[in-house]
Design a protein around this motif. Structure first.
Motif, PDB file in Angstrom:
ATOM      1  N   ASN A 140       0.815  -1.227   0.000  1.00 22.17           N
ATOM      2  CA  ASN A 140       0.000   0.000   0.000  1.00 22.17           C
ATOM      3  C   ASN A 140       0.840   1.265   0.000  1.00 22.17           C
ATOM      4  O   ASN A 140       0.333   2.355   0.281  1.00 22.17           O
ATOM      5  N   SER A 153       5.084  -1.078  -6.174  1.00 21.34           N
ATOM      6  CA  SER A 153       3.749  -0.670  -5.728  1.00 21.34           C
ATOM      7  C   SER A 153       2.823  -1.879  -5.722  1.00 21.34           C
ATOM      8  O   SER A 153       2.993  -2.817  -6.510  1.00 21.34           O
ATOM      9  N   ASP A 155      -0.489  -1.125  -5.882  1.00 18.17           N
ATOM     10  CA  ASP A 155      -1.675  -0.487  -6.457  1.00 18.17           C
ATOM     11  C   ASP A 155      -1.705  -0.798  -7.950  1.00 18.17           C
ATOM     12  O   ASP A 155      -0.941  -0.226  -8.732  1.00 18.17           O
ATOM     13  N   GLU A 157      -3.743  -0.041 -10.208  1.00 14.50           N
ATOM     14  CA  GLU A 157      -4.103   1.097 -11.060  1.00 14.50           C
ATOM     15  C   GLU A 157      -2.857   1.890 -11.442  1.00 14.50           C
ATOM     16  O   GLU A 157      -2.733   2.394 -12.564  1.00 14.50           O
ATOM     17  N   ALA A 200      -2.479   5.876   0.777  1.00 12.68           N
ATOM     18  CA  ALA A 200      -3.236   4.693   1.177  1.00 12.68           C
ATOM     19  C   ALA A 200      -4.436   5.036   2.054  1.00 12.68           C
ATOM     20  O   ALA A 200      -5.259   4.165   2.352  1.00 12.68           O
ATOM     21  N   THR A 371      -9.535   8.854  -2.131  1.00 16.98           N
ATOM     22  CA  THR A 371      -8.516   7.874  -2.477  1.00 16.98           C
ATOM     23  C   THR A 371      -9.065   6.484  -2.223  1.00 16.98           C
ATOM     24  O   THR A 371      -9.853   6.278  -1.295  1.00 16.98           O
ATOM     25  N   HIS A 372      -8.696   5.544  -3.045  1.00 17.63           N
ATOM     26  CA  HIS A 372      -9.069   4.140  -2.880  1.00 17.63           C
ATOM     27  C   HIS A 372     -10.577   3.959  -2.681  1.00 17.63           C
ATOM     28  O   HIS A 372     -11.016   3.135  -1.864  1.00 17.63           O
TER      29      HIS A 372
END
Length: 402
Positions: A140, A153, A155, A157, A200, A371-372
């Motif tokens: 994260n 990473s 993530d 995306e 995160a 975010t997220h």
């Protein structure tokens, strides 16, 4: 009739790459904690440029420092010395309690510089076999978006479709000291962590985690590199977030607020043993440590030396978290995290997504960012007044309670 806002957004949508999904507001001017759009509507800035604007918009001392330097010299490149460089390196090293500074421009450049430094230190000082250096990182994480950085990473995306990826990193769960300790081996040259994970969702590690990381890295002869790009320079109520556990890492990675919201400035700050591994021609940056950047950053350091903004962040942060804690007891908010003037607020699904809540707040004159999916981040400039902070929190209550 097409408005100025619609015209500006249409041009951006047509001619700029869609690598961001900004809220539909077009800022024209800003001062302190407030921004005004092209239609004259005012908004309370509760994001502060992801902590780049810790000292607010248009801080007079920072603007004056920039204006004075603009009339003198803005760029020499590192081919020559200039009269602000040595002073900047001295002052920043002293602020950090370190010995040497390697200036860059953006946060991602500073992280890349830290990665390169750790590897070279591992080969030249620790004696790791060539090509075997390993850096332990946390899941994260968000350290930037270069090819090497997104290689470690989690993530998807940010990571998908950019391979092949740079090897040499091992990812462990954030906050899990046992997992981190198990990952450190004879080839490990560094542990790279955010003391608080910003992107995160403002994740604060368990108490004692940073101190444990410091112990493990010291025992194993491994560098502890703290990415304080978002968490540092006053945001959490201390100059550095590591200070909350009385931890001093081997390497500070700094950016964002170091440029005062005026110019991009970043730096890697460490000991002579670590940064001394670099020799002329091995690493550099045309704009890194330029006169304009140094002039602004010197004023940032002077502001931080007063302790005023660290104290404000601590005091107003206590108030912020008390008020958000009251919301967390209701049905609209599932969790609140953070430290100082920095918070992540998880929104219950039945209320809406983080994006939807951000848009509703924008309609009421408050700017935050999601975010997220389910989280909004709150990080106002440290210059914000208690009255303005309370006004923004009241708008949040309205959005969450209907």
């Amino acid at each position: 009739m097409v408005t100025a806002t619609e015209r500006s957004i249409a041009a951006a949508e047509k001619y700029s790459a869609h690598n961001y999904h900004p809220l539909p507001v077009v800022v024209a001017t800003a001062q302190g904690a407030w921004m005004t759009d092209v239609e004259g509507r005012r908004y309370l800035d509760m994001l502060a440029g992801y902590s780049a604007l810790n000292f607010g918009h248009g801080h007079r001392r920072l603007i004056n420092a920039a204006k004075e330097q603009l009339d003198r010299v803005t760029l020499t490149s590192r081919a020559f010395h200039h009269d602000r460089f040595g002073e900047f390196c001295t002052e920043l090293a002293e602020l950090c309690g370190m010995e040497m500074v390697l200036p860059m421009n953006t946060g991602a450049e500073a992280v890349e510089t830290a990665v390169k430094t750790a590897r070279k230190w591992g080969y030249r000082v620790k004696g790791v076999p060539d090509g075997k250096a390993k850096i332990v990182v946390a899941d994260n994480n968000f350290h930037g978006r270069t090819t090497t950085i997104i290689s470690f990473s989690t993530d998807e995306e940010a990571r998908a479709d950019y391979g092949p990826y740079t090897p040499g990193f091992e990812i462990v769960p954030y906050g899990d000291l046992a997992a981190l300790e198990a990952a450190v081996d004879e080839h490990t040259v560094a542990v790279l962590l955010e003391p608080i994970q910003g992107e995160a969702g403002v994740l604060v590690p368990p108490a004692g985690y940073l101190a444990g990381v410091r112990r493990v890295t010291r025992e194993r002869n491994v560098l502890f590199m703290a990415d304080e790009i978002q968490s540092g320079l006053g945001r959490t109520g201390r100059t550095f977030a590591c200070e909350h556990e009385d931890v001093v890492p081997d390497v500070y990675i700094l950016g964002k607020a170091l440029g005062g919201g005026v110019v991009p400035v970043s730096a890697v700050v460490s000991s002579r043993e670590v940064l001394g591994v670099h020799k002329p021609g091995e690493h550099g940056s045309t704009f890194g440590g330029n006169p304009l950047a140094c002039a602004v950053a010197l004023e940032v350091i002077a502001i931080l030396r007063s302790g005023e903004y660290q104290e404000r962040a601590a005091r107003l942060g206590d108030h912020l978290h008390h008020e958000l804690g009251l919301l967390a007891g209701g049905p609209a908010v599932t969790a609140v995290r953070g430290r100082g003037l920095w918070a992540g607020v998880d929104i219950a699904p039945e209320i809406g997504t983080g994006r939807e809540v951000s848009e509703r707040l924008m309609a009421r004159g408050v700017l935050v960012k999601d975010t997220h999916g389910a989280t909004i981040r709150i990080a106002p400039p440290l210059v914000i007044s208690k009255e303005d902070l309370d006004w923004g929190l009241e708008r949040l209550r309205e959005v969450l309670t209907g």
